[in-house]
Scaffold this motif. Structure first.
Motif, PDB file in Angstrom:
ATOM      1  N   ARG A  31       0.821  -1.210   0.000  1.00 28.66           N
ATOM      2  CA  ARG A  31       0.000   0.000   0.000  1.00 28.66           C
ATOM      3  C   ARG A  31       0.850   1.253   0.000  1.00 28.66           C
ATOM      4  NH1 ARG A  31      -2.338   3.670   3.616  1.00 28.66           N
ATOM      5  NH2 ARG A  31      -1.238   2.800   5.390  1.00 28.66           N
ATOM      6  N   LYS A  32       0.405   2.205  -0.819  1.00 27.22           N
ATOM      7  CA  LYS A  32       0.983   3.546  -0.820  1.00 27.22           C
ATOM      8  C   LYS A  32      -0.113   4.510  -0.397  1.00 27.22           C
ATOM      9  CE  LYS A  32       4.451   2.774  -4.390  1.00 27.22           C
ATOM     10  NZ  LYS A  32       4.945   3.218  -5.711  1.00 27.22           N
ATOM     11  N   GLU A  33       0.278   5.610   0.213  1.00 29.08           N
ATOM     12  CA  GLU A  33      -0.684   6.576   0.755  1.00 29.08           C
ATOM     13  C   GLU A  33      -1.712   7.054  -0.254  1.00 29.08           C
ATOM     14  OE1 GLU A  33      -1.495   7.875   3.844  1.00 29.08           O
ATOM     15  OE2 GLU A  33      -0.195   6.240   4.518  1.00 29.08           O
ATOM     16  N   ASP A  34      -1.293   7.272  -1.505  1.00 23.67           N
ATOM     17  CA  ASP A  34      -2.225   7.844  -2.474  1.00 23.67           C
ATOM     18  C   ASP A  34      -2.883   6.802  -3.389  1.00 23.67           C
ATOM     19  OD1 ASP A  34       0.088   7.284  -3.859  1.00 23.67           O
ATOM     20  OD2 ASP A  34       0.129   9.180  -4.952  1.00 23.67           O
ATOM     21  N   GLY A  82      -5.880   2.021   7.413  1.00 30.13           N
ATOM     22  CA  GLY A  82      -5.581   3.400   7.049  1.00 30.13           C
ATOM     23  C   GLY A  82      -5.754   3.706   5.579  1.00 30.13           C
ATOM     24  N   GLU A  84      -7.757   5.256   2.857  1.00 30.57           N
ATOM     25  CA  GLU A  84      -8.778   6.299   2.862  1.00 30.57           C
ATOM     26  C   GLU A  84      -9.488   6.470   1.526  1.00 30.57           C
ATOM     27  OE1 GLU A  84      -6.897   9.835   4.287  1.00 30.57           O
ATOM     28  OE2 GLU A  84      -6.280   8.890   6.156  1.00 30.57           O
TER      29      GLU A  84
END
Length: 151
Positions: A31-34, A82, A84
């Motif tokens: 997973r990457k934040e964006d 996490g 989103e």
């Protein structure tokens, strides 16, 4: 959920542990934040050719409840990890074809799917969702093998 400009990751899900392991592998290792995560589900098919209207309504209600429960389960998992940005897509039909179709339509950069680990003969006779996705995908595919429990 918002739709940022990062990778678009499709994950095939169902009620199985294999799908959950594939989701968890993505969330814990890739997973990457964006990232924008697209969870793709194809409800189980039923033979309703000889079903009465009452039985058909009961089956459809059962399917609706199962889909809603699965959507809620993965919504919670996304929050816990996490994640989103994303959405849940339900599509009727063959699971492999549905995953590939949605990945094309959503312009995904990656597809992640679990593998039930069927043997060669069973896969040849029954087909395999992961095998179909691997050979028809418009983008790279990650197939997560079942977890092997250490002794």
């Amino acid at each position: 959920m918002t739709e940022p400009g990062g990778r678009r990751v499709a994950i095939g899900i169902d009620e199985s542990d294999f799908a959950e392991q594939a989701f968890d592998f993505y969330a814990n290792n890739m997973r990457k934040e964006d990232d924008y995560v697209i969870l793709i589900h194809t409800p189980e098919r039923y033979n309703v050719m000889d079903a009465s209207a009452t039985v058909l309504r009961e089956i459809l209600e059962e399917v609706r409840k199962k889909v809603k429960a699965l959507e809620e389960k993965y919504k919670k998992k996304m929050e816990e990890k996490g994640i989103e940005s994303g959405k849940f897509i339900t599509r009727r039909g063959d699971p492999g074809e549905a995953i590939v179709h949605v990945a094309e339509k959503e312009q995904c950069d990656l597809i992640i799917t679990g593998s039930r680990g069927m043997g060669m003969l069973r896969r040849t006779i029954l087909g395999s969702v992961s095998d179909y996705v691997l050979h028809h995908s418009p983008c790279p595919v990650l197939i997560c093998k079942p977890e092997v429990h250490k002794k």
